[in-house]
Design a protein around this motif. Structure first.
Motif, mmCIF file in Angstrom:
data_model
loop_
_atom_site.group_PDB
_atom_site.id
_atom_site.type_symbol
_atom_site.label_atom_id
_atom_site.label_comp_id
_atom_site.label_asym_id
_atom_site.label_seq_id
_atom_site.Cartn_x
_atom_site.Cartn_y
_atom_site.Cartn_z
ATOM 1 N N LEU A 248 102.551 82.774 87.664
ATOM 2 C CA LEU A 248 103.978 83.095 87.544
ATOM 3 C C LEU A 248 104.285 84.530 87.956
ATOM 4 C CD1 LEU A 248 104.774 81.274 84.191
ATOM 5 C CD2 LEU A 248 104.929 80.375 86.517
ATOM 6 N N VAL B 270 108.496 79.852 91.531
ATOM 7 C CA VAL B 270 108.628 80.466 90.214
ATOM 8 C C VAL B 270 110.108 80.552 89.881
ATOM 9 C CG1 VAL B 270 108.182 82.512 88.803
ATOM 10 C CG2 VAL B 270 106.508 81.779 90.505
ATOM 11 N N ARG C 20 109.804 82.756 82.726
ATOM 12 C CA ARG C 20 109.361 82.234 84.014
ATOM 13 C C ARG C 20 108.654 80.900 83.830
ATOM 14 N NH1 ARG C 20 107.388 86.659 88.148
ATOM 15 N NH2 ARG C 20 109.271 87.905 88.162
ATOM 16 N N LEU D 74 106.878 77.422 86.379
ATOM 17 C CA LEU D 74 106.447 76.955 87.694
ATOM 18 C C LEU D 74 107.181 75.679 88.062
ATOM 19 C CD1 LEU D 74 104.399 77.536 89.986
ATOM 20 C CD2 LEU D 74 102.826 76.009 88.806
#
Length: 101
Positions: A5, A18, A25, A27
């Motif tokens: 990330l 991201v 954050r 994925l």
């Protein structure tokens, strides 16, 4: 780095994977993202003295400084290849207050 990330600065291919929601954050799946110019937050743009359009042109900040190649025989000394940082990379480090080691 994307899997951690933390995309590499100037990574206009994978940084779109991201996402951020409420400062967290996460994925995104590769099949749901398309390569796009990396978007940097305002604080980072200020520290780098860049506009968003300039940030879209940032080169990839990934650098192999030292490569050690083994000799062809066991007794051979390894060959060391060194590459200095490109000027744009050094400038970025300076803007961020990071020192070269």
């Amino acid at each position: 780095m994307v899997l951690q990330l933390c995309p590499v600065l100037g990574d206009h291919t994978y940084s779109a994977r991201v996402g951020t929601v409420l400062g967290q954050r996460f994925l995104l799946p590769a099949e749901n993202t398309k390569p796009q110019r990396q978007v940097l937050d305002e604080a980072l743009l200020r520290r780098l003295h860049l506009t968003p359009s300039q940030a879209a042109q940032l080169p990839l900040h990934l650098h192999l400084h030292r490569l050690l190649l083994p000799g062809t025989r066991d007794r051979d000394t390894p060959i060391e290849l060194l590459a200095p940082l490109p000027p744009y990379f050094s400038r970025t480090l300076q803007c961020l207050g990071l020192r070269l080691q």
